[in-house]
Scaffold this motif. Structure first.
Motif, PDB file in Angstrom:
ATOM      1  N   SER A 170     -40.448  22.120 -32.011  1.00  0.00           N
ATOM      2  CA  SER A 170     -40.959  22.891 -32.485  1.00  0.00           C
ATOM      3  C   SER A 170     -41.258  24.044 -31.559  1.00  0.00           C
ATOM      4  O   SER A 170     -41.853  24.967 -32.020  1.00  0.00           O
ATOM      5  CB  SER A 170     -41.834  22.026 -30.854  1.00  0.00           C
ATOM      6  N   ARG A 171     -39.635  24.504 -31.608  1.00  0.00           N
ATOM      7  CA  ARG A 171     -39.438  26.098 -30.742  1.00  0.00           C
ATOM      8  C   ARG A 171     -38.646  26.106 -32.083  1.00  0.00           C
ATOM      9  O   ARG A 171     -37.495  27.556 -31.073  1.00  0.00           O
ATOM     10  CB  ARG A 171     -39.462  26.123 -29.580  1.00  0.00           C
ATOM     11  N   ASN A 172     -38.561  26.221 -33.022  1.00  0.00           N
ATOM     12  CA  ASN A 172     -37.180  26.354 -33.775  1.00  0.00           C
ATOM     13  C   ASN A 172     -35.533  26.937 -33.228  1.00  0.00           C
ATOM     14  O   ASN A 172     -35.082  26.901 -33.573  1.00  0.00           O
ATOM     15  CB  ASN A 172     -37.451  27.840 -34.394  1.00  0.00           C
ATOM     16  N   VAL A 173     -35.280  25.247 -32.042  1.00  0.00           N
ATOM     17  CA  VAL A 173     -34.516  25.079 -31.677  1.00  0.00           C
ATOM     18  C   VAL A 173     -34.286  26.282 -30.533  1.00  0.00           C
ATOM     19  O   VAL A 173     -33.309  25.651 -29.575  1.00  0.00           O
ATOM     20  CB  VAL A 173     -33.279  24.195 -32.654  1.00  0.00           C
ATOM     21  N   ALA A 174     -33.679  26.945 -31.211  1.00  0.00           N
ATOM     22  CA  ALA A 174     -33.443  28.382 -30.228  1.00  0.00           C
ATOM     23  C   ALA A 174     -34.069  28.515 -28.934  1.00  0.00           C
ATOM     24  O   ALA A 174     -33.311  28.906 -27.883  1.00  0.00           O
ATOM     25  CB  ALA A 174     -33.589  29.770 -30.834  1.00  0.00           C
ATOM     26  N   LEU A 175     -35.665  28.350 -28.834  1.00  0.00           N
ATOM     27  CA  LEU A 175     -35.690  28.002 -28.173  1.00  0.00           C
ATOM     28  C   LEU A 175     -36.901  26.923 -27.475  1.00  0.00           C
ATOM     29  O   LEU A 175     -37.438  26.496 -26.623  1.00  0.00           O
ATOM     30  CB  LEU A 175     -37.590  29.248 -28.299  1.00  0.00           C
ATOM     31  N   ASN A 176     -35.667  26.318 -27.551  1.00  0.00           N
ATOM     32  CA  ASN A 176     -36.235  24.639 -27.331  1.00  0.00           C
ATOM     33  C   ASN A 176     -35.993  24.587 -25.480  1.00  0.00           C
ATOM     34  O   ASN A 176     -37.499  24.575 -24.950  1.00  0.00           O
ATOM     35  CB  ASN A 176     -34.890  24.009 -27.371  1.00  0.00           C
ATOM     36  N   HIS A 177     -35.245  25.728 -24.925  1.00  0.00           N
ATOM     37  CA  HIS A 177     -35.392  26.011 -23.306  1.00  0.00           C
ATOM     38  C   HIS A 177     -37.291  26.782 -23.034  1.00  0.00           C
ATOM     39  O   HIS A 177     -37.253  26.523 -21.521  1.00  0.00           O
ATOM     40  CB  HIS A 177     -34.251  26.538 -22.747  1.00  0.00           C
ATOM     41  N   THR A 178     -37.072  27.007 -23.629  1.00  0.00           N
ATOM     42  CA  THR A 178     -38.811  27.087 -23.254  1.00  0.00           C
ATOM     43  C   THR A 178     -40.290  26.766 -23.812  1.00  0.00           C
ATOM     44  O   THR A 178     -41.142  27.124 -24.235  1.00  0.00           O
ATOM     45  CB  THR A 178     -39.557  28.340 -23.918  1.00  0.00           C
ATOM     46  N   ALA A 179     -39.188  25.439 -24.635  1.00  0.00           N
ATOM     47  CA  ALA A 179     -40.787  24.300 -24.756  1.00  0.00           C
ATOM     48  C   ALA A 179     -41.726  23.751 -24.633  1.00  0.00           C
ATOM     49  O   ALA A 179     -41.259  23.642 -22.871  1.00  0.00           O
ATOM     50  CB  ALA A 179     -39.977  23.562 -26.164  1.00  0.00           C
ATOM     51  N   GLY A 180     -41.918  23.311 -24.333  1.00  0.00           N
ATOM     52  CA  GLY A 180     -42.946  22.037 -23.758  1.00  0.00           C
ATOM     53  C   GLY A 180     -44.713  23.024 -23.701  1.00  0.00           C
ATOM     54  O   GLY A 180     -44.761  23.502 -23.593  1.00  0.00           O
ATOM     55  N   LEU A 181     -45.560  21.625 -23.507  1.00  0.00           N
ATOM     56  CA  LEU A 181     -46.531  21.725 -23.074  1.00  0.00           C
ATOM     57  C   LEU A 181     -46.821  23.092 -21.741  1.00  0.00           C
ATOM     58  O   LEU A 181     -46.422  22.295 -20.477  1.00  0.00           O
ATOM     59  CB  LEU A 181     -47.960  21.006 -23.206  1.00  0.00           C
ATOM     60  N   SER A 182     -48.247  23.795 -22.165  1.00  0.00           N
ATOM     61  CA  SER A 182     -48.582  24.437 -20.523  1.00  0.00           C
ATOM     62  C   SER A 182     -48.636  23.307 -19.421  1.00  0.00           C
ATOM     63  O   SER A 182     -49.109  22.025 -19.713  1.00  0.00           O
ATOM     64  CB  SER A 182     -49.581  24.895 -20.813  1.00  0.00           C
ATOM     65  N   LEU A 183     -47.929  23.455 -17.949  1.00  0.00           N
ATOM     66  CA  LEU A 183     -47.829  23.347 -16.835  1.00  0.00           C
ATOM     67  C   LEU A 183     -49.502  22.266 -16.400  1.00  0.00           C
ATOM     68  O   LEU A 183     -49.856  21.496 -16.088  1.00  0.00           O
ATOM     69  CB  LEU A 183     -46.071  23.461 -16.254  1.00  0.00           C
ATOM     70  N   PRO A 184     -50.497  23.380 -16.060  1.00  0.00           N
ATOM     71  CA  PRO A 184     -52.098  23.287 -16.103  1.00  0.00           C
ATOM     72  C   PRO A 184     -51.985  21.939 -17.062  1.00  0.00           C
ATOM     73  O   PRO A 184     -52.891  21.524 -16.805  1.00  0.00           O
ATOM     74  CB  PRO A 184     -52.244  24.432 -16.365  1.00  0.00           C
ATOM     75  N   GLN A 185     -52.134  22.390 -18.328  1.00  0.00           N
ATOM     76  CA  GLN A 185     -52.590  21.353 -19.557  1.00  0.00           C
ATOM     77  C   GLN A 185     -51.636  19.803 -18.605  1.00  0.00           C
ATOM     78  O   GLN A 185     -52.933  18.788 -18.632  1.00  0.00           O
ATOM     79  CB  GLN A 185     -52.099  21.634 -20.650  1.00  0.00           C
ATOM     80  N   GLN A 186     -50.427  19.593 -18.478  1.00  0.00           N
ATOM     81  CA  GLN A 186     -50.010  18.378 -18.467  1.00  0.00           C
ATOM     82  C   GLN A 186     -50.539  18.272 -16.578  1.00  0.00           C
ATOM     83  O   GLN A 186     -50.726  16.687 -17.029  1.00  0.00           O
ATOM     84  CB  GLN A 186     -48.185  18.230 -17.842  1.00  0.00           C
ATOM     85  N   VAL A 187     -51.064  18.767 -16.132  1.00  0.00           N
ATOM     86  CA  VAL A 187     -52.056  18.622 -14.937  1.00  0.00           C
ATOM     87  C   VAL A 187     -52.505  17.944 -15.100  1.00  0.00           C
ATOM     88  O   VAL A 187     -53.577  16.241 -14.615  1.00  0.00           O
ATOM     89  CB  VAL A 187     -52.077  19.216 -14.124  1.00  0.00           C
ATOM     90  N   GLN A 188     -53.773  18.132 -16.059  1.00  0.00           N
ATOM     91  CA  GLN A 188     -55.370  17.820 -16.225  1.00  0.00           C
ATOM     92  C   GLN A 188     -54.688  16.800 -17.067  1.00  0.00           C
ATOM     93  O   GLN A 188     -55.417  15.232 -17.404  1.00  0.00           O
ATOM     94  CB  GLN A 188     -55.531  18.693 -16.923  1.00  0.00           C
ATOM     95  N   MET A 189     -53.841  16.401 -17.945  1.00  0.00           N
ATOM     96  CA  MET A 189     -54.139  14.922 -18.782  1.00  0.00           C
ATOM     97  C   MET A 189     -53.874  14.112 -17.280  1.00  0.00           C
ATOM     98  O   MET A 189     -53.814  12.444 -18.416  1.00  0.00           O
ATOM     99  CB  MET A 189     -52.976  15.453 -19.615  1.00  0.00           C
TER     100      MET A 189
END
Length: 530
Positions: free
Chosen positions: A373-392
């Motif tokens: 999802s981040r072309n591998v090279a940016l795996n360390h910055t992957a992931g859904l926005s944290l406030p979104q994860q809170v609301q989920m």
């Protein structure tokens, strides 16, 4: 609009066609536009949103404790020490504020039912609300995953024994899950151009369109639902015995039919997979499952083979939040298929993922999705926005703690009342089965025509290709916007009505206006016989 003008729109996606219908409806100035074309609900869950805001108030106070000697508006990252005690004081001081008691109950529930220490829960959620760190782990926050996993488990397993032997990847809505899954299947050699895949049709339009894209060019086999029962006949399930079919895509409950697969249909698929196709990949998109009675997902029935896509958009009225998950069991066909790839392909994949693990072959399919999802090279910055994860997670907790299912009952009641209202105002007796969900309904012109005017009228309607202009005539004359069933690969002439996005009164109007236009067609039919 003439038939020749309408013909230019035949290849448009139904969601693009909707814009043309809206243009036609606006041809009469200042007329009420009744757009039942899109499934965005006009109801939403308020309590978990209030809890989100109250959590934010507390999180900001925590941040402002650091660097308080500097100018206002400057804070620091809370370290969590003593946070629970301060929250208890915060809660007492704001006891009359809606959302506070929800957060208190959520912390208690998480500790008692999920084994999450209150301090750990609160610290993770405060930092996540502030969004002051990158997502770690990038696939999903630890405690947020535990909570959402419990919710997915409760909603997808129905009466079956529960299992939590699966992982989640939090995504930007169910559409992102779809995109990431196809991309990683191709990137890892589990699918290739020209491969056969099966679609359980009729189906949500993107599943029809994605395989045709230049980067995929997949050969589609249709496993068709019976359009009278919206269940699977044996002959359709048997198509999956073909070993050339690599992937089966399912939307359950179906879109546009809004009927869930019965236990019998699920068992047919499960038996075939177990006995003949243990290598079959399955993606089940279960966004409407939470509106169903006694819902069971293929994710539960065929756990080894199935990836589950779930979106929070419809049930919680959160399409703009972009909240979705991909769920894959720990023991799964995707990981095993990667390990069975030719050595040359494995070496190529080793090179692709070598920056992530010392032994890239240990990287699981779901974590490859995160990296891709981040072309591998940016795996360390992957992931859904944290406030979104809170609301989920708060959405999930709101249902987990609702033992009386008050919210769920209200959701089901409102769409089913609209369903009954629509059909009564069309002038036919509404039908309902145990598998009906009713988030959408298909106005089958064959069935409605026979009930209201007789088979001869339906034959005339079809012979003279009247269905081609029905939606435009409806839009131009009444301002009612519906989507064509054909756009979802429905065989019979039909129109999809969303029962989620308008008021009860507006569905009365849609029913009456639809009947009015059909009556006009019937008058045309009678004139043609003279």
């Amino acid at each position: 609009m003439t038939d020749n003008n309408i013909s230019q729109f035949e290849n448009l996606s139904p969601f693009e066609l909707k814009d043309k219908l809206i243009d036609a409806a606006k041809s009469v100035p200042d007329r009420l536009l009744l757009d039942a074309g899109r499934g965005n609900p006009n109801f939403l869950a308020t309590l978990p949103r209030r809890a989100f805001l109250r959590l934010g108030d507390f999180a900001i106070e925590e941040a402002e404790r650091a660097y308080s000697y500097l100018d206002a508006g400057f804070g620091g990252i809370p370290n969590g020490q003593g946070m629970v005690e301060r929250f208890d004081t915060f809660a007492r001081d704001n006891s009359n504020t809606v959302g506070i008691s929800f957060l208190q109950r959520a912390m208690s529930y998480a500790q008692d039912r999920l084994g999450i220490n209150k301090q750990d829960f609160l610290h993770e959620f405060v930092l996540a609300f502030l969004g002051c760190n990158y997502p770690v782990p990038p696939r999903m926050l630890t405690h947020a995953e535990t909570i959402v996993k419990e919710y997915i488990c409760r909603e997808m397993y129905g009466s079956m024994p529960l299992s939590q032997d699966f992982d989640l990847f939090a995504t930007e809505g169910g559409t992102a899950s779809m995109t990431y899954s196809f991309h990683t299947l191709f990137t890892n050699g589990l699918l290739a151009k020209g491969d056969k895949i099966a679609l359980m049709t009729p189906i949500f339009t993107p599943y029809l369109e994605i395989p045709e894209l230049e980067e995929y060019e997949l050969d589609v086999v249709e496993v068709r639902l019976n359009e009278e029962t919206w269940q699977l006949d044996d002959s359709e399930v048997d198509k999956l015995a073909d070993p050339a079919i690599k992937l089966l895509c399912v939307v359950n409950p179906a879109n546009p039919a809004s009927v869930r697969l019965s236990n019998e249909s699920l068992d047919k698929i499960a038996r075939l997979v177990e006995n003949k196709r243990q290598d079959l990949f399955i993606i089940t998109d279960d966004v409407y499952g939470t509106f169903s009675d006694d819902f069971i997902s293929l994710f539960a029935k065929c756990s080894y083979n199935t990836m589950c896509v779930y979106s929070f958009s419809k049930y919680f009225g959160a399409t703009g939040w972009r909240l979705g998950t991909t769920a894959i069991h720990h023991k799964n066909v995707f990981d095993d298929a990667i390990q069975s790839l030719p050595e040359s392909k494995l070496k190529s994949l080793d090179q692709r993922y070598q920056t992530l693990l010392p032994n890239p072959r240990e990287l699981r399919f779901i974590d490859r999705m995160v990296a891709d999802s981040r072309n591998v090279a940016l795996n360390h910055t992957a992931g859904l926005s944290l406030p979104q994860q809170v609301q989920m997670a708060l959405f999930s907790l709101s249902c987990l703690m609702d033992s009386a299912e008050v919210y769920k009952s209200a959701c089901k009641r409102i769409i089913r009342e609209r369903y009954n209202t629509l059909y009564k105002n069309i002038g036919v007796i509404p039908e309902h089965s145990d598998e009906s969900v009713d988030y959408y309904t298909l106005l089958d012109l064959d069935i409605l025509g026979v009930k209201m005017y007789g088979q001869e009228f339906v034959d005339w309607f079809k012979t003279n290709n009247k269905g081609k202009g029905f939606l435009f005539r409806l839009a131009e004359q009444t301002g009612v916007i519906l989507l064509p069933g054909k756009g979802f690969d429905v065989i019979h002439g039909s129109a999809r009505v969303s029962l989620a996005n308008l008021t009860h009164y507006e569905y009365e109007l849609i029913g009456r206006e639809t009947r009015k236009v059909l009556d006009e067609y019937y008058t045309d039919y009678l004139e043609s016989k003279k």
